[in-house]
Scaffold this motif. Structure first.
Motif, PDB file in Angstrom:
ATOM      1  N   UNK A  65      11.039  -9.906  -7.932  1.00  0.00           N
ATOM      2  CA  UNK A  65      10.031 -10.864  -7.474  1.00  0.00           C
ATOM      3  C   UNK A  65       8.623 -10.259  -7.466  1.00  0.00           C
ATOM      4  N   UNK A  66       7.836 -10.568  -6.433  1.00  0.00           N
ATOM      5  CA  UNK A  66       6.459 -10.065  -6.337  1.00  0.00           C
ATOM      6  C   UNK A  66       6.233  -9.518  -4.941  1.00  0.00           C
ATOM      7  N   UNK A  67       5.103  -8.841  -4.750  1.00  0.00           N
ATOM      8  CA  UNK A  67       4.808  -8.260  -3.432  1.00  0.00           C
ATOM      9  C   UNK A  67       4.830  -9.337  -2.344  1.00  0.00           C
ATOM     10  N   UNK A  68       4.255 -10.503  -2.647  1.00  0.00           N
ATOM     11  CA  UNK A  68       4.233 -11.574  -1.636  1.00  0.00           C
ATOM     12  C   UNK A  68       5.644 -12.037  -1.293  1.00  0.00           C
ATOM     13  N   UNK A  69       6.461 -12.235  -2.331  1.00  0.00           N
ATOM     14  CA  UNK A  69       7.832 -12.710  -2.091  1.00  0.00           C
ATOM     15  C   UNK A  69       8.649 -11.661  -1.346  1.00  0.00           C
ATOM     16  N   UNK A  70       8.439 -10.379  -1.682  1.00  0.00           N
ATOM     17  CA  UNK A  70       9.209  -9.332  -0.994  1.00  0.00           C
ATOM     18  C   UNK A  70       8.814  -9.217   0.474  1.00  0.00           C
ATOM     19  N   UNK A  71       7.584  -9.651   0.797  1.00  0.00           N
ATOM     20  CA  UNK A  71       7.145  -9.682   2.197  1.00  0.00           C
ATOM     21  C   UNK A  71       7.792 -10.822   2.967  1.00  0.00           C
ATOM     22  N   UNK A 116       0.617 -10.266   3.112  1.00  0.00           N
ATOM     23  CA  UNK A 116       0.413 -11.336   2.131  1.00  0.00           C
ATOM     24  C   UNK A 116       1.722 -12.073   1.885  1.00  0.00           C
ATOM     25  N   UNK A 117       1.664 -13.379   1.947  1.00  0.00           N
ATOM     26  CA  UNK A 117       2.841 -14.221   1.697  1.00  0.00           C
ATOM     27  C   UNK A 117       2.408 -15.456   0.902  1.00  0.00           C
ATOM     28  N   UNK A 118       3.402 -16.204   0.429  1.00  0.00           N
ATOM     29  CA  UNK A 118       3.118 -17.431  -0.312  1.00  0.00           C
ATOM     30  C   UNK A 118       3.202 -18.617   0.640  1.00  0.00           C
ATOM     31  N   UNK A 175       1.662  -4.204  -8.517  1.00  0.00           N
ATOM     32  CA  UNK A 175       1.668  -4.848  -7.200  1.00  0.00           C
ATOM     33  C   UNK A 175       0.771  -6.084  -7.122  1.00  0.00           C
ATOM     34  N   UNK A 228       1.247  -8.287  -9.660  1.00  0.00           N
ATOM     35  CA  UNK A 228       1.894  -9.125 -10.681  1.00  0.00           C
ATOM     36  C   UNK A 228       2.299 -10.491 -10.144  1.00  0.00           C
ATOM     37  N   UNK A 229       2.284 -10.656  -8.838  1.00  0.00           N
ATOM     38  CA  UNK A 229       2.619 -11.951  -8.263  1.00  0.00           C
ATOM     39  C   UNK A 229       1.467 -12.944  -8.313  1.00  0.00           C
TER      40      UNK A 229
END
Ligand SMILES: Cc1cc2nc3c(=O)[nH]c(=O)nc-3n(C[C@H](O)[C@H](O)[C@H](O)COP(=O)(O)OP(=O)(O)OC[C@H]3O[C@@H](n4cnc5c(N)ncnc54)[C@H](O)[C@@H]3O)c2cc1C
Ligand code: FES
Ligand code: FES
Lengths: 327, 213
Positions: A98-104, B113-115, B185, B187-188
């Motif tokens: 996934x991505x850094x945001x998703x892993x958070x 940081x989150x979505x 880091x 890449x999202x």
């Protein structure tokens, strides 16, 4: 998204009871898979039981093992000192996902439970036995580039998309489960299942059961490890093929090895026969190539994924070489 | 004719107007059964006003957004992204894909940081949310905002709020030690205009500048 009732569980007991007795109730952790599936009308729970207030976030090491709470975030696990020191393969696999945001946001329990990324599962206008049992498998004769080469059935050829699962199956993790009938543990390798005639069931968790933790017993695989992920872009994409490789070396002699593949089956795919063939041998590309060939026995490609029959063994060799430091 | 019969309800003495209303009530009840659980169905069963049912479905939500305490009512199915944009008019946070695939909706929740498109708003109860609107100090741009302007870190600008929120976190997490690490880091956050090299330059500069971010 359809409407649903939202309940914040304050105890494990209420979370389990509420979910066990209501056919339409589901746990929600990070929400990164479930909210996506709910938006698309693929999963339609009428009750969401939010488990984030339960005390299941800890990562600790007791005698001879690391215990990772089911609510530990993927990013927290990947950065945890105990994990980096003792199980670096797991950290590598998590960071490849996934991505850094998703892993958070994503949790260990949620990651284990994430559903397939098969496009026919995702497209509610298409047949899919996993989403709608009995409707057929669209991928079997369809666009099956991402699909399985091992362990599939004529009902389903989807793959498990998780990177973390590949490392956990290689590391012989144990899953801790609490349920309406009490607690139990399951070896990670038996947690996920092959599709058979019940592709709607990804794993052996029963209704209302809650994953509470994953445990990894200490092992000598903390030095020569590599998680290799091959995908359509350099980052932030699911695996076409991935390999988790861990070697225990004594000089150039392989004393122990753990090998698993992702992106090739309905469950994370442990390569036991290839492991057996490697133990006692000397590190070399030729040895790794032989093991890779053993690993691929029984693999079968479909119209658009036959490339995996070649990519698979090459990935195994590369992962082992990198793990052994002979690149 | 047959259709009309199907619509009219038992008794048949009711005026055509009334039976039409009954039909609508009945059919909306059926729809309610099909698509909604719980309270709305109960409300429809007991012929409550739909307005009341809707308000019952909402939940109280207390959280802090850009330093301002908010006390709100939201339906559980509302995402944090839609709450910000639709209910609070904080439209700086963008909706790109709405499925976790692009990073345009990146915000910080309790500093991480989150979505926001995959976060149910009710799950941010008691949390501190920072959006792109909360980054500057008065008229003073955040160093990352200034660096994006200086390095031309955008073209159309649609991905930019998400890129900037992600970039700030990327440095704070300690994942901006090399160009390769920044690329991995970050890449999202997808940029359809392909401003990536300039984005990396902006992040490198802020990181090397060592300013308080
Ligand atoms: C754009 C995108 C790209 C991605 N790329 C990758 C990738 O490259 N590699 C990868 O591995 N993953 C990838 N993911 C998937 C991501 O890793 C998962 O969505 C995430 O791990 C799910 O965790 P969660 O906590 O958010 O789960 P949720 O969405 O909260 O839950 C998922 C499921 O698990 C169940 N569940 C959650 N916790 C428990 C528990 N403790 N016990 C029992 N059941 C539980 C829920 O009921 C639900 O059915 C990607 C996701 C997105 C959106
Ligand atoms: S809008 Fe959230 S990731 Fe695209
Ligand atoms: S600047 Fe246009 S999408 Fe990034």
């Amino acid at each position: 998204m359809i409407q649903f009732q939202y309940i914040r569980a304050s105890t494990q007991k209420t979370a389990i009871e509420t979910t066990a007795k209501d056919a339409t109730a589901m746990f929600i952790a990070g929400g990164t898979n479930l909210v996506d599936l709910m938006k698309r009308g693929i999963t339609t729970p009428q009750k969401l039981v939010d488990i984030n207030n339960l005390p299941l976030k800890n990562i600790d090491a007791s005698t001879g093992r690391i215990r990772i709470g089911a609510l530990a975030l993927n990013s927290a696990v990947a950065e945890n000192k105990l994990v980096l020191d003792r199980q670096p393969l797991l950290a590598q696999a998590l960071n490849a996902g996934a991505s850094a945001q998703l892993r958070n946001m994503a949790t260990v329990g949620g990651n284990m439970m994430q559903r397939t990324r098969c496009p026919y599962f995702y497209d509610t206008a298409m047949p899919c036995n996993k989403r709608e049992p009995g409707s057929g498998c669209g991928a079997l004769e369809g666009f099956n580039r991402m699909h399985a080469i091992f362990g599939f059935s004529d009902k389903c050829i989807a793959v498990n998309p998780s990177d973390m699962n590949v490392a956990l199956v290689a590391l012989d993790a144990t899953v801790h489960i609490a349920g309406p009938k009490g607690n139990r543990t399951v070896p990670f390798i038996n947690f996920h299942r092959l599709p058979g005639d019940l592709p709607q069931k990804d794993n052996n968790l029963e209704k209302g059961e809650l994953i509470t933790a994953v445990e990894i017993a200490d092992n000598p695989f903390n030095k020569h490890v590599h998680y290799l992920k091959i995908r359509d872009r350099a980052s932030y994409a699911f695996a076409l093929v991935s390999v988790a490789a861990a070697l225990h070396l004594d000089g150039n002699t392989i004393k122990g090895v753990r090998l698993a593949m992702g992106g090739v089956a309905h469950k994370p795919w442990r390569l036991t026969e290839a492991e057996k063939a490697l133990v006692g041998k000397t590190v070399s590309e030729g040895t790794f190539r032989q093991a890779a060939e053993i690993a691929m026995q029984g693999a079968k490609g479909f119209k658009y994924n036959s490339f995996k029959l070649k990519m698979g063994p090459n990935a195994i060799v590369e992962a082992l070489k990198t793990a052994a430091g002979i690149v | 004719m047959a259709e009309k019969k199907a619509c009219s309800l038992p008794g048949d003495q009711a005026s055509s107007n009334e039976s039409r209303r009954d039909f609508l009530k009945q059919s909306s009840l059926l729809t309610a059964f099909a698509i909604t659980p719980g309270v709305v169905v109960k409300a429809a069963e007991s012929k409550w006003d739909e307005g009341i049912a809707a308000s019952l479905e909402k939940m109280p939500l207390k959280l802090e957004i850009n330093g301002v305490k908010q006390s709100l009512q939201v339906e559980p199915r509302v995402t944090l992204l839609d709450l910000l944009r639709e209910q609070l008019a904080l439209t700086g946070t963008k909706k790109g894909c709405d499925y976790g695939q692009c990073g345009a909706c990146t915000v910080h929740v309790d500093g991480q940081r989150v979505l926001s498109c995959l976060t149910l708003a009710v799950m941010a109860e008691g949390k501190k949310v920072t959006t792109i609107e909360g980054l500057a100090t008065g008229e003073q741009l955040h160093p990352m905002q200034a660096a994006f302007i200086k390095h031309d870190g955008f073209q159309c600008g649609y991905c930019t709020p998400g890129q900037i929120m992600s970039a700030v976190a990327c440095i704070k997490e300690g994942h901006a030690n090399s160009e390769a690490e920044i690329r991995e880091f970050m890449s999202g956050n997808i940029c359809r205009c392909g401003a990536y090299p300039n984005i990396v330059d902006a992040i490198m500069e802020v990181k090397q500048g060592g300013q308080q971010i």
